[in-house]
Design an enzyme around this catalytic site. Structure first.
Site, PDB file in Angstrom:
ATOM      1  N   GLU A 161      -8.926   4.170  11.015  1.00 25.47           N
ATOM      2  CA  GLU A 161      -8.003   3.883  12.113  1.00 25.47           C
ATOM      3  C   GLU A 161      -8.030   5.044  13.108  1.00 25.47           C
ATOM      4  OE1 GLU A 161      -4.079   2.312  11.440  1.00 25.47           O
ATOM      5  OE2 GLU A 161      -4.627   1.533   9.473  1.00 25.47           O
ATOM      6  N   ASP A 213       0.859  -1.185   0.000  1.00 25.53           N
ATOM      7  CA  ASP A 213       0.000   0.000   0.000  1.00 25.53           C
ATOM      8  C   ASP A 213       0.892   1.230   0.000  1.00 25.53           C
ATOM      9  OD1 ASP A 213      -0.074   1.239   3.034  1.00 25.53           O
ATOM     10  OD2 ASP A 213       0.138  -0.945   3.082  1.00 25.53           O
TER      11      ASP A 213
END
Length: 334
Positions: free
Chosen positions: A120, A29
């Protein structure tokens, strides 16, 4: 007269969001912070997929997105875009829309994975004064995620992947089990993924480190490469719903809930209980039988059929059996 409502979904065999554990497929990522990526080197190092940050909140777009996203595809990798959520800034629909308009929409090209909702701990606590859950209650956070995922699903025909940690999910959503249809990309740095958030029996992707031998974050797909390919190439999907309006009226709705136009849909019906079909606009009917055909149903569109019958008796159970592909519905009235 109480109305009866039934619905079912037809889907060809394919990936439905939960991958089988079968080894593991490596991937990465990346974001603007990663800088320019040598995608050929990622491929040579065993990387098979990449997630690229497209957007954050409702006003940030990764300036390197086009080069990173396109570069991953040129190197032969499966690629997906992700949106870093800022739930305190605007509602989920608005951020999903911004994501869709700035690289997050799904493309039917054989290489593109569903878009990702990245959730998150709030990384800007010192700036925005919010807690790890962005100041939202667990109920409010679940509602925000539903707004985002529903908007993305309706626009793209795909279930957005959810990227999160088990700890954050438990704290900020109350460990909600409402998103089992969305593939899980679990973030947990270490040697194993550990426990999962409620609602998921398996993870689909796992982010195991923020850096490693490949560029960017280090990830794996929980399945074979053929399963990864299936996630980028989903089956068509149609939802069939039926409603008993009265003893003499029945409604059937066929909705394309998948990512592609669906062609040549056949709807068959047969009345029972001593009645016959007397009206069925846009369909052919004779006696107890009716047949309707849809040449093509575009993505996110629906078609409505209404059948009118004439019972021989004023009392007793009557109804219609409806068949659309592998789906069978029985609509009854008394």
């Amino acid at each position: 007269m109480k109305r009866l409502w039934l619905s079912m979904v037809i889907a060809a065999t394919g990936m439905t969001g939960v991958a089988e554990a079968d080894g593991g497929v490596r991937g990465v990522d990346v974001s603007d912070r990663t800088g320019d990526v040598d995608w050929e080197n990622v491929a040579l190092g065993g990387g098979k997929f990449a997630f690229v940050q497209a957007t954050e909140g409702a006003d940030y777009r990764n300036p390197r997105f086009d080069g990173q996203f396109g570069g991953a595809a040129e190197a032969g990798l499966y690629r997906g875009a992700y949106h870093y959520a800022q739930p305190h800034e605007s509602d989920g629909r608005a951020q999903a829309d911004y994501f869709l308009q700035n690289g997050g929409d799904w493309i039917s090209d054989g290489q593109t994975l569903p878009g990702v909702l990245h959730l998150e701990d709030n990384p800007y606590k010192d700036k925005n004064g919010k807690n790890s859950c962005y100041g939202l209650s667990t109920k409010g956070m679940v509602a925000w995620i539903k707004e985002f995922t529903v908007k993305y699903r309706r626009a793209s025909g795909r279930h957005a992947i959810i990227h999160t940690t088990t700890s954050w999910w438990r704290t900020c959503t109350g460990n909600s089990a409402a998103f089992a249809s969305n593939p899980l990309w679990l973030a947990r740095w270490g040697s194993d993924p550990g426990s999962l958030p409620k609602g998921w029996k398996r993870h689909t992707f796992w982010q195991s480190a923020d850096k490693g031998t490949l560029a960017g974050g280090q990830n794996s797909f929980n399945g074979s490469e053929s399963r990864l390919r299936a996630l980028a190439n989903p089956p068509a999907e149609v939802m069939v719903s039926g409603e008993t309006m009265s003893r003499t009226s029945y409604k059937v709705v066929v909705t394309n809930t998948g990512p592609y136009p669906v062609k040549d849909i056949k709807v068959s019906g047969r009345a029972f209980g001593g009645q016959r079909v007397v009206e069925a606009p846009a369909c052919k009917f004779s006696g107890t039988a009716v047949t309707c055909r849809v040449k093509e149903l575009p993505k996110a569109k629906k078609v409505l059929f209404v059948f009118t019958t004439k019972p021989r008796k004023a009392k007793g159970t009557v109804g219609m059996n409806i068949t659309v592909g592998s789906v069978k519905l029985t609509l009854k009235a008394r």
